[in-house]
Design an enzyme around this catalytic site. Structure first.
Site, mmCIF file in Angstrom:
data_model
loop_
_atom_site.group_PDB
_atom_site.id
_atom_site.type_symbol
_atom_site.label_atom_id
_atom_site.label_comp_id
_atom_site.label_asym_id
_atom_site.label_seq_id
_atom_site.Cartn_x
_atom_site.Cartn_y
_atom_site.Cartn_z
ATOM 1 N N CYS A 379 0.833 -1.196 0.000
ATOM 2 C CA CYS A 379 0.000 0.000 0.000
ATOM 3 C C CYS A 379 0.874 1.255 0.000
ATOM 4 C CB CYS A 379 -0.987 -0.058 1.153
ATOM 5 S SG CYS A 379 -2.447 0.938 0.834
ATOM 6 N N HIS A 505 -3.521 -5.052 0.531
ATOM 7 C CA HIS A 505 -2.936 -5.538 1.792
ATOM 8 C C HIS A 505 -3.036 -7.060 1.823
ATOM 9 C CE1 HIS A 505 -2.324 -1.827 4.128
ATOM 10 N NE2 HIS A 505 -3.319 -1.356 3.408
ATOM 11 N N GLU A 507 -1.487 -9.154 3.388
ATOM 12 C CA GLU A 507 -1.273 -9.750 4.720
ATOM 13 C C GLU A 507 -2.590 -10.108 5.412
ATOM 14 O OE1 GLU A 507 -0.853 -6.619 3.932
ATOM 15 O OE2 GLU A 507 -1.153 -5.210 5.587
HETATM 16 N N1 GLN Z 1 -1.936 6.649 2.892
HETATM 17 C C1 GLN Z 1 -2.063 5.906 1.694
HETATM 18 C C2 GLN Z 1 -3.447 6.019 1.085
HETATM 19 O O1 GLN Z 1 -4.374 6.407 1.752
HETATM 20 C C3 GLN Z 1 -1.713 4.447 1.928
HETATM 21 C C4 GLN Z 1 -2.698 3.745 2.786
HETATM 22 C C5 GLN Z 1 -2.186 2.442 3.345
HETATM 23 O O2 GLN Z 1 -0.988 2.194 3.312
HETATM 24 N N2 GLN Z 1 -3.080 1.633 3.884
HETATM 25 O O3 GLN Z 1 -3.615 5.716 -0.068
#
Ligand code: GLN
Length: 532
Positions: A379, A505, A507
């Site tokens: 992310c 994500h 994970e």
């Molecule tokens: N801050 C970034 C976004 O909102 C990444 C979010 C995250 O890593 N979950 O896109």
């Protein structure tokens, strides 16, 4: 069959592992082929965990349906290998909102609304509804917090009321300190905690005792005497190599037999399921060699902030027969004084928000790229991988994300269009499961997933800015995963076949025995490229 309810209550202090016990009890019932789900009460007044800082409450765990919940849900899913739903979380905020919305439409007309019976009644209705809807044999309920807290008092009272009409088993998790050089096991705190439970009208059926070492027979006898329980109902919960061995450890003490007996369940265990679990535990507890991974992020002061990332690395390692030693590195430290990353076999930058420590993460990614070290970006870690590439390979000075600088000239990462104008913070991100199409069969991504269409959970507001796609392709960044409508870049890779970043994500879907493909391929690369 009527659903049976098993209530897990923690005494004396938090952090004793109620989540592990809730997961383990649920797992044990699944070994006997019973249909079981966990549910959690959280006393806080937030509607969900989405707006809580991971430093305070551990990671925010995202479900398939997009719910942003307490990290215990990650533990439940990993133990039970199931995808849970939002309805299995009841927070103080959620239950009060439910009651107040009913009041506003006049459902309690004429009444003054009280904690008892209205709020407690609503909790009972909710858990019974979940039980019936899911056709459960058993619902295992973890009561967050500690007995005696103001916040969870009405949840505990609701469970007392529930026990008047339903089959309810109360399990109390407590702590036995070992004092002084002789490490004498002390039962007094538990005696007092037990008295408190009795005052609340609850008599535990099973006492699980967290302790630094095995409970002495003498300790068990004393506890039994003071708690009106027989010795066999005092269960040992001493330190274990891996938390996943807990169901087996509880069964070795006969806790399963007592539970089944109390609930009127039959005693036939599915040995195949137990064997499969024992094999997973075995692989987790006996890794041969080790690889070391640096997790470079901003919430590194608290292990729990990246719980699922850590678990996914360990599960991937277990599958490949290696242990993964993990070091959390605060990215601001890299910014301030630099940090020697050469001892590591791989670098991972996890998800995150805001601009603190960003430059340190970018420096770590640059180090990995220039030194042919395996890299996994999750992310925010993927977004920063793009920013690093833009700056240092494509030569775009000042490349950044609009999350860090709205007015920057080169916003490689920009706000998603559907997020324009969104100001509310709760449950407004792009949340839950979305599909992605892998673009190239020679990519790292395809090598990991071995299929073209994949599904992963998401939690973000920003995305790769498509205006830079062509420039990136020229510079040699491989865009290997796209949303099915081809609008959103989901996965990027370095050409050297060692670095990959995903907007998702993975994970959150990783399970022991079935680790997330990108983690397995990352750990595999760490093994293959390690220097010693
Ligand atoms: N801050 C970034 C976004 O909102 C990444 C979010 C995250 O890593 N979950 O896109």
């Amino acid at each position: 069959m009527q659903t049976k309810f098993i209530i897990i209550l923690g005494s004396l202090m938090s952090g004793l592992g109620k989540g592990v016990i809730t997961s383990s009890i649920s797992k044990i019932l699944s070994f006997y082929d019973y249909k079981v789900l966990p549910l959690k009460f959280d006393g806080y007044l937030n509607y969900d965990s989405g707006t809580i800082n991971p430093y305070k409450h551990g990671e925010v765990f995202v479900l398939e349906d997009g719910a942003e919940l307490d990290m215990d849900f990650g533990m439940y899913e990993r133990f039970l290998n199931v995808n849970l739903k939002n309805e299995l979380s009841i927070t103080g905020g959620k239950i009060m909102t439910t009651v107040i919305s009913k009041e506003r439409v006049g459902e309690f007309l004429g009444d003054d609304i009280q904690i008892i019976p209205h709020l407690t009644g609503e909790i009972i209705k909710w858990v019974k509804n979940v039980a019936a809807k899911n056709n459960l044999d058993a619902l295992v309920i973890e009561v967050g917090g500690t007995v005696g807290d103001l916040e969870n008092g009405y949840f505990i009272e609701a469970m007392r009321q529930l026990s008047l009409s339903e089959d309810v088993e109360f399990i109390n998790l407590t702590y036995i300190p070992q004092v002084g050089l002789s490490k004498e096991q002390k039962t007094k705190p538990t005696q007092l905690a037990y008295r408190l439970l009795m005052q609340l009208g609850i008599k535990p059926d099973l006492l699980i005792c967290r302790c630094g070492s095995k409970l002495a027979e003498k300790t068990k006898e004393k506890l039994a005497l003071f708690t009106n329980l027989t010795n066999d109902r005092i269960i040992d919960d001493s330190d274990v190599d891996t938390i996943y061995s807990m169901p087996i450890m509880l069964m070795a003490q006969g806790a399963d037999k007592i539970l089944l007996d109390d609930l009127g369940f039959k005693n036939t265990r599915n040995e195949r399921k137990v064997r499969e679990w024992a094999e997973i535990v075995d692989r987790l507890s006996k890794p041969k060699k080790k690889v070391s991974v640096a997790i470079v992020g901003k919430y590194t002061g608290a292990d729990d902030s990246y719980a699922s990332v850590k678990e996914a690395l360990v599960s991937a390692g277990a599958e490949l027969g290696v242990g993964v030693s993990i070091e959390f590195i605060d990215s601001s430290l890299i910014e301030k004084k630099g940090y020697d990353l050469s001892p590591f076999d791989g670098i991972l930058v996890p998800g995150g928000f805001g601009n603190r420590g960003i430059e340190g993460m970018i420096a770590a990614i640059k180090y990995a790229r220039e030194n042919n070290m395996p890299y996994l970006g999750i992310c925010l870690g993927m977004q920063l991988m793009c920013i690093e590439f833009a700056r240092n390979v494509c030569g775009i000075e000042g490349a950044t994300s609009s999350e860090f600088d709205k007015n920057a000239e080169h916003k490689i990462i920009s706000l998603m269009s559907e997020q324009e104008g969104v100001t509310a913070k709760g449950a407004t991100m792009r949340l839950g499961t979305y599909g992605c199409m892998i673009q190239d069969k020679n990519s790292l991504a395809y090598g990991a997933y071995k299929q073209e269409r994949i599904m992963e959970r998401h939690r973000h507001r920003y995305e790769f800015n498509n205006e830079y796609r062509e420039l990136f392709a020229k510079g040699g960044m491989v865009i290997s995963g796209m949303s099915p409508d081809k609008n959103m870049v989901e996965i990027v890779e370095w050409q050297n076949g060692l670095g990959i970043g995903t907007q998702a994500h993975p994970e959150f879907k990783s399970r022991p025995g079935n680790p997330a493909p990108l983690f397995t391929s990352f750990v595999n690369l760490c093994i293959r490229t390690r220097k010693t």
